[in-house]
Scaffold this motif. Sequence first.
Motif, PDB file in Angstrom:
ATOM      1  N   ALA A   1       0.855  -1.194   0.000  1.00  9.80           N
ATOM      2  CA  ALA A   1       0.000   0.000   0.000  1.00  9.80           C
ATOM      3  C   ALA A   1       0.885   1.236   0.000  1.00  9.80           C
ATOM      4  CB  ALA A   1      -0.905  -0.006   1.234  1.00  9.80           C
ATOM      5  N   PRO A   2       0.530   2.230  -0.764  1.00  5.62           N
ATOM      6  CA  PRO A   2       1.347   3.455  -0.773  1.00  5.62           C
ATOM      7  C   PRO A   2       1.221   4.195   0.551  1.00  5.62           C
ATOM      8  CG  PRO A   2      -0.644   3.754  -2.058  1.00  5.62           C
ATOM      9  CD  PRO A   2      -0.613   2.307  -1.651  1.00  5.62           C
ATOM     10  N   ASN A   3       2.293   4.885   0.919  1.00  2.00           N
ATOM     11  CA  ASN A   3       2.306   5.706   2.133  1.00  2.00           C
ATOM     12  C   ASN A   3       1.946   4.914   3.387  1.00  2.00           C
ATOM     13  OD1 ASN A   3       2.829   7.945   0.439  1.00  2.00           O
ATOM     14  ND2 ASN A   3       0.645   8.124   0.053  1.00  2.00           N
ATOM     15  N   THR A   4       2.417   3.662   3.463  1.00  3.11           N
ATOM     16  CA  THR A   4       2.126   2.809   4.599  1.00  3.11           C
ATOM     17  C   THR A   4       3.419   2.413   5.299  1.00  3.11           C
ATOM     18  OG1 THR A   4       0.181   1.919   3.494  1.00  3.11           O
ATOM     19  CG2 THR A   4       1.033   0.665   5.344  1.00  3.11           C
ATOM     20  N   ILE A   5       3.435   2.586   6.613  1.00  2.00           N
ATOM     21  CA  ILE A   5       4.582   2.199   7.435  1.00  2.00           C
ATOM     22  C   ILE A   5       4.158   1.031   8.310  1.00  2.00           C
ATOM     23  CG2 ILE A   5       6.154   2.956   9.272  1.00  2.00           C
ATOM     24  CD1 ILE A   5       6.653   4.360   6.639  1.00  2.00           C
ATOM     25  N   GLY A   6       4.997   0.025   8.409  1.00  2.00           N
ATOM     26  CA  GLY A   6       4.761  -1.105   9.299  1.00  2.00           C
ATOM     27  C   GLY A   6       5.752  -1.074  10.442  1.00  2.00           C
ATOM     28  N   ILE A   7       5.303  -1.441  11.631  1.00  2.00           N
ATOM     29  CA  ILE A   7       6.145  -1.486  12.820  1.00  2.00           C
ATOM     30  C   ILE A   7       5.982  -2.870  13.432  1.00  2.00           C
ATOM     31  CG2 ILE A   7       6.676  -0.441  15.054  1.00  2.00           C
ATOM     32  CD1 ILE A   7       4.992   2.014  14.053  1.00  2.00           C
ATOM     33  N   TRP A   8       7.102  -3.606  13.568  1.00  2.00           N
ATOM     34  CA  TRP A   8       7.085  -4.962  14.094  1.00  2.00           C
ATOM     35  C   TRP A   8       7.912  -5.043  15.362  1.00  2.00           C
ATOM     36  CZ3 TRP A   8       7.791  -3.523   9.133  1.00  2.00           C
ATOM     37  CH2 TRP A   8       6.933  -4.048   8.171  1.00  2.00           C
ATOM     38  N   PRO A   9       7.479  -5.853  16.345  1.00  2.00           N
ATOM     39  CA  PRO A   9       8.358  -6.104  17.482  1.00  2.00           C
ATOM     40  C   PRO A   9       9.489  -7.008  17.026  1.00  2.00           C
ATOM     41  CG  PRO A   9       6.371  -7.414  17.671  1.00  2.00           C
ATOM     42  CD  PRO A   9       6.198  -6.533  16.468  1.00  2.00           C
ATOM     43  N   VAL A  10      10.673  -6.818  17.581  1.00  2.00           N
ATOM     44  CA  VAL A  10      11.782  -7.706  17.240  1.00  2.00           C
ATOM     45  C   VAL A  10      11.349  -9.127  17.593  1.00  2.00           C
ATOM     46  CG1 VAL A  10      14.139  -8.352  17.872  1.00  2.00           C
ATOM     47  CG2 VAL A  10      13.559  -5.973  17.514  1.00  2.00           C
ATOM     48  N   GLY A  11      11.550 -10.032  16.685  1.00  2.00           N
ATOM     49  CA  GLY A  11      11.089 -11.401  16.865  1.00  2.00           C
ATOM     50  C   GLY A  11       9.796 -11.657  16.105  1.00  2.00           C
ATOM     51  N   GLY A  12       9.067 -10.607  15.776  1.00  2.00           N
ATOM     52  CA  GLY A  12       7.854 -10.752  14.983  1.00  2.00           C
ATOM     53  C   GLY A  12       8.117 -10.405  13.534  1.00  2.00           C
ATOM     54  N   TYR A  13       9.371 -10.149  13.204  1.00  5.22           N
ATOM     55  CA  TYR A  13       9.774  -9.722  11.866  1.00  5.22           C
ATOM     56  C   TYR A  13      10.964 -10.576  11.466  1.00  5.22           C
ATOM     57  CZ  TYR A  13      11.203  -6.422   8.194  1.00  5.22           C
ATOM     58  OH  TYR A  13      11.515  -5.825   7.002  1.00  5.22           O
ATOM     59  N   ALA A  14      10.777 -11.484  10.553  1.00  3.87           N
ATOM     60  CA  ALA A  14      11.839 -12.430  10.224  1.00  3.87           C
ATOM     61  C   ALA A  14      12.838 -11.879   9.219  1.00  3.87           C
ATOM     62  CB  ALA A  14      11.224 -13.722   9.700  1.00  3.87           C
ATOM     63  N   SER A  15      12.361 -11.281   8.143  1.00  6.45           N
ATOM     64  CA  SER A  15      13.266 -10.801   7.103  1.00  6.45           C
ATOM     65  C   SER A  15      12.549  -9.772   6.246  1.00  6.45           C
ATOM     66  CB  SER A  15      13.727 -11.965   6.231  1.00  6.45           C
ATOM     67  OG  SER A  15      12.637 -12.462   5.479  1.00  6.45           O
ATOM     68  N   ALA A  16      13.296  -9.145   5.357  1.00  3.11           N
ATOM     69  CA  ALA A  16      12.712  -8.132   4.472  1.00  3.11           C
ATOM     70  C   ALA A  16      11.644  -8.735   3.577  1.00  3.11           C
ATOM     71  CB  ALA A  16      13.804  -7.478   3.640  1.00  3.11           C
ATOM     72  N   SER A  17      11.751 -10.014   3.276  1.00  5.87           N
ATOM     73  CA  SER A  17      10.760 -10.642   2.398  1.00  5.87           C
ATOM     74  C   SER A  17       9.471 -10.981   3.148  1.00  5.87           C
ATOM     75  CB  SER A  17      11.337 -11.912   1.772  1.00  5.87           C
ATOM     76  OG  SER A  17      11.634 -12.850   2.795  1.00  5.87           O
ATOM     77  N   SER A  18       9.469 -10.872   4.466  1.00  6.28           N
ATOM     78  CA  SER A  18       8.261 -11.216   5.231  1.00  6.28           C
ATOM     79  C   SER A  18       7.648  -9.983   5.882  1.00  6.28           C
ATOM     80  CB  SER A  18       8.599 -12.252   6.298  1.00  6.28           C
ATOM     81  OG  SER A  18       9.463 -11.696   7.260  1.00  6.28           O
ATOM     82  N   ARG A  19       7.693  -8.855   5.183  1.00 10.63           N
ATOM     83  CA  ARG A  19       7.156  -7.612   5.751  1.00 10.63           C
ATOM     84  C   ARG A  19       5.671  -7.678   6.025  1.00 10.63           C
ATOM     85  NH1 ARG A  19      10.308  -3.049   2.217  1.00 10.63           N
ATOM     86  NH2 ARG A  19      12.269  -3.300   3.289  1.00 10.63           N
ATOM     87  N   GLU A  20       4.994  -8.596   5.398  1.00  9.54           N
ATOM     88  CA  GLU A  20       3.546  -8.659   5.565  1.00  9.54           C
ATOM     89  C   GLU A  20       3.145  -9.539   6.741  1.00  9.54           C
ATOM     90  OE1 GLU A  20       2.548  -6.353   3.709  1.00  9.54           O
ATOM     91  OE2 GLU A  20       4.418  -6.409   2.621  1.00  9.54           O
ATOM     92  N   THR A  21       4.105  -9.941   7.572  1.00  5.18           N
ATOM     93  CA  THR A  21       3.804 -10.753   8.742  1.00  5.18           C
ATOM     94  C   THR A  21       2.735 -10.058   9.572  1.00  5.18           C
ATOM     95  OG1 THR A  21       6.056 -11.570   8.782  1.00  5.18           O
ATOM     96  CG2 THR A  21       4.794 -11.820  10.792  1.00  5.18           C
ATOM     97  N   LYS A  22       1.745 -10.796   9.989  1.00  6.75           N
ATOM     98  CA  LYS A  22       0.625 -10.209  10.705  1.00  6.75           C
ATOM     99  C   LYS A  22       0.904 -10.097  12.200  1.00  6.75           C
ATOM    100  CE  LYS A  22      -1.813  -9.720   7.052  1.00  6.75           C
ATOM    101  NZ  LYS A  22      -1.670  -8.501   6.331  1.00  6.75           N
ATOM    102  N   CYS A  23       1.995  -9.441  12.523  1.00  8.55           N
ATOM    103  CA  CYS A  23       2.354  -9.151  13.901  1.00  8.55           C
ATOM    104  C   CYS A  23       2.933  -7.746  13.888  1.00  8.55           C
ATOM    105  CB  CYS A  23       3.382 -10.168  14.408  1.00  8.55           C
ATOM    106  SG  CYS A  23       3.842  -9.933  16.140  1.00  8.55           S
TER     107      CYS A  23
END
Length: 164
Positions: A120-142
């Motif tokens: 989505a344009p103009n969208t920032i995601g914020i993940w807790p460390v451990g809820g974000y595995a890699s750049a390819s998994s940015r859509e992780t639902k955490c």
Amino acid sequence: MQRQNGFTLIELVIVIVLLGILAVVAAPKFLDLQADARVSSLNGVKAAVQSAASMVYDKAVIAGVENASAAVVTITPGQTVRTVYGYPNGQDLFLLLDISASSAVNATGVDFIYASLDTAPNTIGIWPVGGYASASSRETKCNVTYIDATASGALPLITTYSGC
């Protein structure tokens, strides 16, 4: 008459069985504490983002730029934030938050990772460390997502995805 001290074999077996049953019942409750902690920290970040967005909007109203599609608002002397219809631009959001965050996936010493979402344009995601595995998994639902306001009078969309 001699008196015996200690436990019989049957008593020991009963205690071991009871401890096994207790472990089976209690262990799943304690094993899920990390996910609960991540969800709680995401809820805290969401509240901080909502508070920061509200504060910036108030400053934008005072400056008379709440209807501008792009403007700059002074938060404190020397600190400015770009705004979109009075709310903070997602890229400047972290200037307002007092959280330990980095845009580097492998960052150390931080509690959160953030990045622009490709979906989505103009969208920032914020993940807790451990809820974000890699750049390819940015859509992780955490995560918490922040989508810039799209029109005058529209709120930015701030959503928590708590599938940690």
